[in-house]
Design an enzyme around this catalytic site. Structure first.
Site, PDB file in Angstrom:
ATOM      1  N   LEU A 125      -1.334  11.882  -8.068  1.00  0.00           N
ATOM      2  CA  LEU A 125      -0.723  10.810  -7.283  1.00  0.00           C
ATOM      3  C   LEU A 125       0.313  10.121  -8.167  1.00  0.00           C
ATOM      4  CD1 LEU A 125      -0.699   9.138  -4.642  1.00  0.00           C
ATOM      5  CD2 LEU A 125      -2.377   7.620  -5.722  1.00  0.00           C
ATOM      6  N   ALA A 126       1.562  10.549  -8.047  1.00  0.00           N
ATOM      7  CA  ALA A 126       2.642   9.988  -8.858  1.00  0.00           C
ATOM      8  C   ALA A 126       3.073   8.644  -8.277  1.00  0.00           C
ATOM      9  CB  ALA A 126       3.825  10.948  -8.887  1.00  0.00           C
ATOM     10  N   HIS A 127       3.322   7.667  -9.161  1.00  0.00           N
ATOM     11  CA  HIS A 127       3.742   6.345  -8.710  1.00  0.00           C
ATOM     12  C   HIS A 127       4.221   5.525  -9.902  1.00  0.00           C
ATOM     13  CE1 HIS A 127      -0.384   5.834 -10.078  1.00  0.00           C
ATOM     14  NE2 HIS A 127      -0.144   4.551 -10.224  1.00  0.00           N
ATOM     15  N   SER A 128       4.846   4.410  -9.615  1.00  0.00           N
ATOM     16  CA  SER A 128       5.231   3.456 -10.642  1.00  0.00           C
ATOM     17  C   SER A 128       5.205   2.063 -10.022  1.00  0.00           C
ATOM     18  CB  SER A 128       6.619   3.779 -11.205  1.00  0.00           C
ATOM     19  OG  SER A 128       6.915   2.966 -12.323  1.00  0.00           O
TER      20      SER A 128
END
Length: 286
Positions: A66-69
């Site tokens: 789960l890619a995020h920033s």
């Protein structure tokens, strides 16, 4: 709060994508967000920097990242994308590599996407629904799998169901007495501060995912009214750690946190109620 169906559309789904490494895999997911106007390219690079700074904690379940920033000016609205890779890729997470599914999350604020993450947790925790994602032939198949009827966010494997039944038995026969938190722990346990922290690099993606699963376990135990589970980032966690009973997080984030003065439980599979059940038993000596 946003549903998965509101954050994903056919235009934000890519099947059997080529990627040379984990950075390119994240870029493919970020490009989908950019193409729909949800983000600027700067957000994609921010997602990559997050992993470079904090390690591969975004790989929260076997084969799933789960890619995020953090929300910033490069996020125009909350959105998600879905990428299934043509070939599995190692992100550096020994417990859950290699990755075949990458979803990117762009959050315009800290709350709008919580319902969507809860629904996603339910999909990934259900082996049948996860298999539908792995086998999907079209974008519409992916959307159908994510929306398929199931047990919902509380869906769990037979192993998870057994752990829940055991927990209900244990909480009724522990060495504590009375009601409230007094019934939660044995005679040798430290008094509860009634707070658990789930921690990730930014406090709004994987930590919310972990918070959701932990709350499902507490619901089964009948402890939800006794404990507050709060998702936070690494910086805030260091300041708040001593006000909590313990921290639940990934191995990569645990390394980043270092010594914080309270127990840190490493969770490998953020969708596994059985694994979190076991961690809570260790924390509260039940």
């Amino acid at each position: 709060m946003s549903q998965l169906s509101e954050l994903l559309s056919p235009s934000t789904i890519l099947l059997d994508a080529d990627a040379a490494d984990w950075r390119e895999a994240i870029r493919r997911s970020g490009e989908l967000l950019v193409s729909t106007g949800a983000t600027d390219p700067a957000y994609t690079e921010a997602m990559i920097r997050t992993v470079e700074e904090h390690g591969p904690y975004i790989v929260i379940a076997p084969g799933f990242a789960l890619a995020h920033s953090r929300p910033d000016e490069s996020v125009h609205r909350t959105g998600m994308s879905f990428v299934r890779l043509a070939e599995p890729i190692a992100f550096g997470n020994a417990a859950n590599d290699p990755v075949t599914l990458v979803m990117a999350l762009a959050a315009a604020d800290s709350s709008a996407h919580r319902e969507a993450l809860a629904a996603l947790a339910g999909v990934l925790a259900d082996p049948a629904r996860r298999s539908l994602l792995d086998a999907a032939r079209t974008r519409e198949d992916v959307l159908a799998a994510l929306a398929a009827d199931g047990a919902g966010p509380g869906a769990r494997s037979a192993e998870d169901s057994r752990s829940g039944a055991e927990a209900r038995t244990d909480t009724g026969s522990g060495s504590g007495s009375g009601s409230g938190t007094g019934a939660m722990v044995d005679a040798d346990a430290v008094p509860s501060k009634k707070l658990l922290l789930t921690v990730c690099g930014n406090g709004l993606g994987t930590s919310l995912f972990l918070k959701n699963t932990a709350e499902q376990v507490l619901d089964r135990w009948g402890w939800s009214s006794h404990l507050d589970v709060q998702a936070t980032d690494t910086i805030s966690a260091k300041g708040r750690a001593k006000d909590s009973d313990a921290i639940l997080t990934s191995g990569a984030i645990a390394d980043t946190l270092g010594e914080v003065g309270v127990r840190v439980e490493v969770i490998e599979n953020f969708t596994s109620q059985a694994e979190i059940d076991a961690a809570l038993r260790r924390i509260y000596a039940v």
